[in-house]
Design a protein around this motif. Structure first.
Motif, PDB file in Angstrom:
ATOM      1  N   ILE A  88       4.184  74.084  64.606  1.00 22.49           N
ATOM      2  CA  ILE A  88       2.940  73.750  63.920  1.00 22.49           C
ATOM      3  C   ILE A  88       3.086  73.883  62.415  1.00 22.49           C
ATOM      4  N   SER A  89       4.335  74.080  61.971  1.00 22.67           N
ATOM      5  CA  SER A  89       4.638  74.180  60.541  1.00 22.67           C
ATOM      6  C   SER A  89       3.843  75.276  59.846  1.00 22.67           C
ATOM      7  N   CYS A  90       3.690  76.400  60.522  1.00 19.88           N
ATOM      8  CA  CYS A  90       2.940  77.489  59.912  1.00 19.88           C
ATOM      9  C   CYS A  90       3.725  78.167  58.809  1.00 19.88           C
ATOM     10  N   GLY A  91       5.090  78.083  58.889  1.00 19.48           N
ATOM     11  CA  GLY A  91       5.899  78.640  57.826  1.00 19.48           C
ATOM     12  C   GLY A  91       6.195  80.123  57.964  1.00 19.48           C
ATOM     13  N   LEU A  92       5.828  80.714  59.111  1.00 16.75           N
ATOM     14  CA  LEU A  92       6.091  82.145  59.283  1.00 16.75           C
ATOM     15  C   LEU A  92       7.589  82.437  59.301  1.00 16.75           C
ATOM     16  N   CYS A  93       8.332  81.574  59.989  1.00 21.28           N
ATOM     17  CA  CYS A  93       9.776  81.816  60.085  1.00 21.28           C
ATOM     18  C   CYS A  93      10.408  81.732  58.708  1.00 21.28           C
ATOM     19  N   GLU A  94       9.942  80.792  57.902  1.00 20.86           N
ATOM     20  CA  GLU A  94      10.466  80.630  56.556  1.00 20.86           C
ATOM     21  C   GLU A  94      10.237  81.897  55.745  1.00 20.86           C
ATOM     22  N   LYS A 107       3.872  67.884  55.018  1.00 16.50           N
ATOM     23  CA  LYS A 107       2.887  67.138  54.223  1.00 16.50           C
ATOM     24  C   LYS A 107       1.615  67.036  55.065  1.00 16.50           C
ATOM     25  N   LYS A 108       0.588  66.650  54.405  1.00 18.96           N
ATOM     26  CA  LYS A 108      -0.670  66.451  55.126  1.00 18.96           C
ATOM     27  C   LYS A 108      -0.675  65.020  55.660  1.00 18.96           C
ATOM     28  N   SER A 109      -0.771  64.876  56.961  1.00 17.53           N
ATOM     29  CA  SER A 109      -0.706  63.530  57.516  1.00 17.53           C
ATOM     30  C   SER A 109      -2.079  62.871  57.474  1.00 17.53           C
ATOM     31  N   GLU A 110      -2.113  61.616  57.938  1.00 14.49           N
ATOM     32  CA  GLU A 110      -3.351  60.853  57.822  1.00 14.49           C
ATOM     33  C   GLU A 110      -4.478  61.454  58.638  1.00 14.49           C
ATOM     34  N   ASP A 111      -4.142  62.066  59.811  1.00 19.74           N
ATOM     35  CA  ASP A 111      -5.190  62.642  60.640  1.00 19.74           C
ATOM     36  C   ASP A 111      -5.606  64.025  60.162  1.00 19.74           C
ATOM     37  N   GLY A 112      -5.129  64.419  59.018  1.00 20.46           N
ATOM     38  CA  GLY A 112      -5.578  65.663  58.439  1.00 20.46           C
ATOM     39  C   GLY A 112      -4.816  66.886  58.911  1.00 20.46           C
ATOM     40  N   LEU A 117       8.120  67.359  57.996  1.00 21.18           N
ATOM     41  CA  LEU A 117       9.056  66.312  57.594  1.00 21.18           C
ATOM     42  C   LEU A 117      10.495  66.697  57.933  1.00 21.18           C
ATOM     43  N   ASP A 118      10.831  67.926  57.569  1.00 21.95           N
ATOM     44  CA  ASP A 118      12.191  68.377  57.900  1.00 21.95           C
ATOM     45  C   ASP A 118      12.180  69.870  58.146  1.00 21.95           C
ATOM     46  N   TYR A 119      13.101  70.278  58.996  1.00 25.07           N
ATOM     47  CA  TYR A 119      13.257  71.703  59.288  1.00 25.07           C
ATOM     48  C   TYR A 119      14.754  71.961  59.217  1.00 25.07           C
ATOM     49  N   SER A 120      15.187  72.800  58.282  1.00 29.72           N
ATOM     50  CA  SER A 120      16.638  72.994  58.182  1.00 29.72           C
ATOM     51  C   SER A 120      16.971  74.477  58.111  1.00 29.72           C
TER      52      SER A 120
END
Lengths: 199, 330
Positions: A88-94, A107-112, A117-120
Motif C-alpha cells: 500500500i506504499s505506506c513507506g514503513l519499511c523504507e 505518486k497520487k494516481s487518478e483515483d486518488g 511506481l518503483d520499489y527497490s
C-alpha cells in the motif's frame, strides 16, 4: 540464593589418588586398551548404516528445505483475491530499514489512491535483518526461502519487476504464499466467525 | 633361453604392469568413496554409477596439467625421482606369485615373472630402494617441506626395514626357505595351518612395519598435510605427481600380497573357494584395512615413531626370533 550447594560437582574431589598397584594396572589397561579397535568399529558402523547416518546432500539434485523463518531474498506479494500488488506504499519499511537500502517511489494516481511506481532494495547495503518484513502491515514485503543467489548482476534481484511476483505466474497459481511469522495460520478459514451484529 | 620364453615373460610383464597401475589408480577412487562413507559424506557422485568412474576425469586432469619444475630445483634429479620410485616398486612385484598356476587355451601359466628362491629377500630389498624416490625428490625440490618429508621418509623407512626383516625371520626359520612359493605351500590345508596362528607376534610386527613403509595413516609423517604440506611431493604436479601416487598405491598392493602370502595362507584353496579367489579376497580386505585405519586412527609424532620402532618393536622382534629358535631346537 543457592539453597542446595550440593548440586555443584567438584571435579577435584572426584579424582582419587591411586596406589602404585592401581597405577600399574591403569597403565597396562591403557596401553593394551581396545580403544583403537573401538575406533575402527565406530567408523565401520558409519559405513554400514550409511543410508541412516548420511549428513550431506547430493546438492544440485537434492536441496535443503529452508525454514519459513529463514531470511533470504525479499519478495513482493500479490493479493490472492485481486492479483493487485499487496503493497500500500505506506513507506514503513523504507523508514525502519536500518541499512537505509529500501526506496519506494510513489505518486497520487487518478483515483486518488497512492500508487507505487518503483520499489527497490539496494542489496549492496541490505543486511537481511528482516525489519522491513516484520513492520509491513500487509505482508507485502516478505523474505523468501530462495538461497541460490548467483546472478550476473545485482540488479536482477533488486527492482520492482523482479521482486513482485510476475502476473502470469500469479495467474497460474504459482505464487508461493508466505507462511512465516505474521501470516494467517493454515486453518485460518475454520477459525473465522460471523461478526456478532448485536453488542 | 628361446624366443618363446622371452615373449611370454614380456607379455606377463606388460599385463602385470598395466593391471597394477590401473588398480593402483583405481584405489584412489575407492579410498575417496570409503573415506566419505566412513565420515558420513557422499564422496564423488557424478561420474558413472555412484561416482565409480571418477578415475577418468582424474586421469585427464593429471595428464593435461602443466608439469612445473620449480626454479632452483636440480632438474634431472627432480624429474627422475618419481620414475625411480615407480620402477623400484614394480620390480619388487616381479618375485611375487600373484595367483596359483592356471591353464588358459591349453597353456599353463604361472603368474609370477621370476620364480627365484630368495623371493622375500628380493621383494624387501628392491621394495626398499623405492625410498630413493622420496629422498631424491626431497633433496632436489628446493623446498623446505620437501626436504623435511624426504628426511622423514628415509629415517622412517630405514627403521622399519629392520622391523620388517626381523619379524619375517621367525617364519622363515620355521619354513627353511626364502621362496614365496615354498612359504605358500607350507600353509596348505585349511585355516589352522596359516602362519598367523603360529607366529602372531611376527604378523603384528610385520603389519606395523608395512604400514610405516607404505606411509599409511598411523605413520604417515612423510606427507602429513597439517605439518609439512605434502611432504616430498609438495613441488610436484601433473603426471609426475601421479606417478608418485601410482607407486605408493602399488606398494600398498604389494604389501597386501606379501602379508596374505606369508601369514594368511596365500593362494591355497579353502573349502570350496578356489585359491585365486581366496588370495584376491585377502588382498582386498587388507587394502580395505589400509583405508579403514586412515578413517579411524590419528597419526603419531616422528619422535614417538622412532621410540616405538627402536625401543618396543625391535626388542619384541628379537624376542620372537629367540623364542621361535628355542622351540625349533627343542
Amino acid at each position: 540464593m543457592l539453597k542446595n550447594k550440593k548440586t555443584y560437582i567438584k571435579i577435584d574431589e572426584k579424582i582419587k589418588s591411586l596406589t602404585p598397584t592401581e597405577k600399574f594396572v591403569q597403565v597396562i589397561d591403557r596401553t593394551f586398551s581396545k580403544d583403537l579397535f573401538v575406533g575402527l568399529g565406530i567408523v565401520v558402523k558409519r559405513m554400514i548404516f550409511f543410508k541412516r547416518e548420511k549428513h550431506t546432500l547430493d546438492y544440485p539434485n537434492e536441496k535443503y528445505e529452508m525454514s519459513t523463518r529463514y531470511r533470504a531474498l525479499h519478495k513482493l506479494m500479490r493479493l490472492l483475491d485481486s492479483g493487485q500488488n499487496s503493497c500500500i506504499s505506506c513507506g514503513l519499511c523504507e523508514k525502519i530499514c536500518i541499512a537505509d537500502c529500501i526506496r519506494i517511489e510513489t505518486k497520487k494516481s487518478e483515483d486518488g489512491r497512492k500508487e507505487m511506481l518503483d520499489y527497490s532494495i539496494n542489496l549492496n547495503r541490505c543486511i537481511y535483518c528482516g525489519f522491513c518484513a516484520e513492520v509491513c502491515p500487509e505482508l507485502a514485503i516478505v523474505h523468501g526461502q530462495d538461497y541460490e543467489n548467483a546472478s550476473e548482476q545485482r540488479i536482477h534481484y533488486t527492482d520492482k519487476t523482479t521482486l513482485l511476483t510476475p502476473l502470469d505466474e500469479f495467474l497460474d497459481g504459482k505464487q508461493i504464499e508466505f507462511t512465516g511469522y505474521g501470516s494467517p495460520s493454515i486453518d485460518a478459514d475454520d477459525k473465522i466467525k460471523k461478526t456478532p451484529l448485536s453488542y | 633361453m628361446d624366443i618363446g620364453f622371452l615373449i611370454a615373460i614380456s607379455l606377463k610383464c606388460l599385463v602385470i604392469i598395466a593391471v597394477f597401475a590401473g588398480i593402483g589408480g583405481y584405489i584412489t577412487v575407492i579410498e575417496r568413496k570409503i573415506l566419505a562413507f566412513m565420515q558420513r559424506r557422499l564422496g564423488p557422485m557424478n561420474m558413472g554409477p555412484y561416482g565409480m568412474l571418477q578415475i577418468i576425469p582424474d586421469m585427464i586432469k593429471l595428464l593435461t596439467k602443466e608439469d612445473v619444475v620449480p626454479a632452483g630445483a636440480i632438474k634431472p634429479i627432480f624429474k627422475i625421482a618419481p620414475v625411480i620410485s615407480v620402477i623400484a616398486t614394480f620390480t619388487a612385484l616381479s618375485a611375487i606369485p600373484l595367483l596359483p598356476e592356471f591353464t588358459i587355451f591349453g597353456i599353463t601359466v604361472s603368474p609370477i615373472i621370476a620364480d627365484i628362491n630368495i623371493g622375500i629377500l628380493f621383494v624387501l630389498a628392491v621394495g626398499s630402494t623405492a625410498m630413493y624416490g622420496p629422498l631424491l625428490a626431497g633433496i632436489s625440490s628446493n623446498n623446505k617441506w620437501s626436504l623435511i618429508g624426504g628426511a622423514r621418509a628415509v629415517s622412517q623407512m630405514i627403521s622399519f626395514e629392520v622391523i620388517a626383516a626381523l619379524s619375517l625371520l621367525a617364519p622363515i626359520m620355521m619354513i627353511g626357505s626364502l621362496s614365496l612359493i615354498d612359504i605358500n605351500n607350507y600353509q596348505v590345508g585349511g585355516i589352522q595351518n596359516w602362519l598367523i596362528f603360529t607366529q602372531p607376534i611376527a604378523f603384528i610386527l610385520f603389519m606395523i612395519a608395512i604400514f610405516a613403509e607404505t606411509n599409511r595413516t598411523p605413520f604417515d609423517l612423510i606427507e602429513f598435510e597439517a605439518e609439512i604440506v605434502s611432504g616430498y611431493a609438495t613441488e610436484y604436479s601433473g603426471l609426475r605427481w601421479g606417478i608418485f601416487f601410482v607407486a605408493e598405491y602399488a606398494a600398498m598392493i604389494i604389501a597386501s600380497f606379501l602379508v596374505s602370502i606369508i601369514f594368511l595362507g596365500g593362494f591355497n584353496s579353502l573349502w570350496i573357494i578356489p585359491g585365486g579367489v581366496m588370495i584376491l579376497l585377502k588382498v582386498a580386505f587388507l587394502i580395505f584395512l589400509f583405508l579403514w585405519t586412515r578413517a579411524a586412527w590419528p597419526h603419531i609424532r616422528p619422535d614417538q615413531l622412532m621410540e616405538f620402532c627402536w625401543k618396543i618393536l625391535m626388542p619384541l622382534a628379537i624376542l620372537n626370533i629367540l623364542i621361535t629358535g628355542f622351540i625349533l631346537i627343542l
